[in-house]
Design a protein around this motif. Structure first.
Motif, mmCIF file in Angstrom:
data_model
loop_
_atom_site.group_PDB
_atom_site.id
_atom_site.type_symbol
_atom_site.label_atom_id
_atom_site.label_comp_id
_atom_site.label_asym_id
_atom_site.label_seq_id
_atom_site.Cartn_x
_atom_site.Cartn_y
_atom_site.Cartn_z
ATOM 1 N N GLN A 175 0.812 -1.211 0.000
ATOM 2 C CA GLN A 175 0.000 0.000 0.000
ATOM 3 C C GLN A 175 0.852 1.271 0.000
ATOM 4 O OE1 GLN A 175 -3.032 -0.252 -0.945
ATOM 5 N NE2 GLN A 175 -4.364 -0.122 0.829
ATOM 6 N N VAL A 205 -15.175 -0.275 -1.011
ATOM 7 C CA VAL A 205 -13.752 -0.535 -1.236
ATOM 8 C C VAL A 205 -13.346 0.228 -2.490
ATOM 9 C CG1 VAL A 205 -11.972 -2.251 -1.680
ATOM 10 C CG2 VAL A 205 -13.906 -2.825 -0.206
ATOM 11 N N LEU A 386 -9.388 -6.386 3.852
ATOM 12 C CA LEU A 386 -8.241 -5.980 3.038
ATOM 13 C C LEU A 386 -7.286 -7.138 2.792
ATOM 14 C CD1 LEU A 386 -7.377 -2.402 4.370
ATOM 15 C CD2 LEU A 386 -8.173 -3.024 2.075
ATOM 16 N N TYR A 390 -6.477 -8.062 -0.954
ATOM 17 C CA TYR A 390 -5.089 -7.941 -1.408
ATOM 18 C C TYR A 390 -4.581 -9.270 -1.959
ATOM 19 C CZ TYR A 390 -0.043 -8.131 -1.116
ATOM 20 O OH TYR A 390 1.281 -8.357 -1.402
#
Length: 429
Positions: A175, A205, A386, A390
């Motif tokens: 990130q 999101v 997340l 991810y």
């Protein structure tokens, strides 16, 4: 367990053309012996478990020999001050299930094995298996059931949480990674996930995907907003973060029709052209229509976004209104309301239009993310959501184009058009 890598193995990590370690003759011998003794392939007493046990114990014995400096039963070890002192039993979780090992000991207690370290209860492959299942959106309960059925192994929810939490550091680095200075195109979009924070709420999101000057498409980041809906204010913070990570200029930003988003883009990158995503506009149009009319509607809408210029597109919109306005006036209203964000598309060269319209990565990415979130239903926290999202992104990028992203088709021609149309803004080699 510590020291276990969480990074998925890539195809390029394997030496090309390496001969298999187990040839057909050895495999036939092992299978023949297993069949003769009535043993299966999997399970605690299966062939794979026994081979894993034998290989690991042999490797541990070799490590002990290297540590002591002499072979087992070698007289050279007499009077050396340290020698073998039996074994200690331990169970480790592996790709083929739980394996019981006899770990050698030395009398001085100084032996520290590396193949299966002291205190280690899982081999690297087992952790990767858990992460792979987690990345596909399986719940902790589903993962436990799968491991129980496949490997006859019982794992705790806490173990699964610890294994998957090891991804968090990697996620944070991803990130915060530096980005390129110039992106010809950035696509923005959002999807909704359910997060349980006292009560279950729908949270947006935010996803940003960029095409760099080499034509590689990559996900630039994932963010979960603080409110229940997509917000132009939060988009401003996302875009500001991208700028802070090095994105100084963007030629075109493709977005949906969220009110206030074009202003947020203009504040961040004043020279950027804000382009309403054509696919978003078409999909929004079809939401108003019965499925049986989708094909003819899409065909007639195509005349608008493939028009040679704005005047031709306006004429095509009027023709569309004459055909469909009585049945679907909301579609006509939608196109007219967003006409100002749509029309920049018509002025671009064909090569640029093709890049903007061809949003296969966006559609593929959204489909993958929706699949894993749909499998989970809801998440206990933002971090849990997340992690899954991810891992889904990482799996897709590694599968389609490790380290480089997914290349845009016909990028060389598109790059020439970008360089000419956006004169002076595309870096030269």
């Amino acid at each position: 367990m510590t020291g276990t890598s969480m990074v998925a193995r890539k195809p390029g990590d394997r030496p090309p053309g390496r001969r298999p370690l187990v040839d057909e003759e050895l495999a036939d011998q092992l299978l023949g012996k297993a069949q003769a003794e009535g043993a299966g392939l999997l399970g605690p007493d299966g062939l794979l478990s026994q081979v894993t046990k034998a290989v690991l114990e042999r490797a541990l014995a070799e490590e002990m020999t290297g540590h002591l400096g002499y072979d087992k039963h070698d007289p050279a070890g007499w009077g050396s001050g340290n020698n073998r002192n039996g074994t200690t039993g331990k169970t480790v979780l592996t790709d083929v299930g739980a394996v019981d090992l006899a770990v050698p000991r030395d009398r001085n207690g100084s032996f520290e094995p590396q193949v299966v370290r002291n205190g280690q209860t899982r081999l690297e492959g087992f952790n990767e298996r858990i992460i792979a299942l987690y990345a596909r959106g399986m719940t902790t309960r589903d993962i436990r059931a799968h491991l129980r059925e496949m490997y006859d192994v019982e794992v705790s929810p806490d173990l699964i949480s610890r294994v998957t939490d090891a991804v968090v550091e990697e996620l944070q680095e991803w990130q915060a990674r530096p980005l390129g200075r110039v992106y010809p195109v950035i696509f923005t979009g959002a999807l909704m996930v359910k997060i349980r924070d006292g009560v279950v709420t729908n949270r947006a999101v935010y996803v940003a995907i960029g095409i760099d000057c080499e034509g590689a498409k990559q996900v630039l980041g994932l963010w979960i907003g603080p409110t229940t809906g997509e917000s132009a204010k939060f988009w401003l913070s996302v875009l500001s973060e991208l700028k802070g990570r090095g994105v100084a200029d963007v030629c075109i930003v493709c977005c949906d029709g969220l009110t206030g988003l074009p202003d947020a883009i203009s504040v961040t990158w004043p020279q950027a052209v804000v382009q309403l995503c054509v696919v978003h506009l078409i999909r929004a149009s079809l939401r108003y229509a019965s499925r049986k009319y989708w094909a003819p509607l899409a065909k007639d809408l195509r005349a608008i976004y493939t028009a040679a210029d704005e005047a031709a597109a306006a004429a095509a919109l009027e023709a569309f209104a004459a055909s469909w306005g009585e049945r679907y006036p909301a579609i006509i209203k939608l196109w007219r309301a967003h006409w100002g964000e749509f029309t920049p598309f018509l002025a671009f060269p064909p090569e640029v239009k093709r890049v903007i319209y061809t949003t296969n990565l966006i559609e593929s990415m959204n489909a993958r993310l929706r699949k894993v979130t749909r499998n989970r239903g809801q998440f206990p926290s933002e971090q849990a959501a997340l992690k899954v999202l991810y891992l889904a992104v990482r799996n897709l990028e590694e599968f389609r184009g490790p380290n480089t992203g997914i290349r845009s088709s016909g990028w060389k021609q598109a790059l020439q058009a970008f360089t000419i149309y956006f004169d002076g803004r595309i870096p030269t080699p």
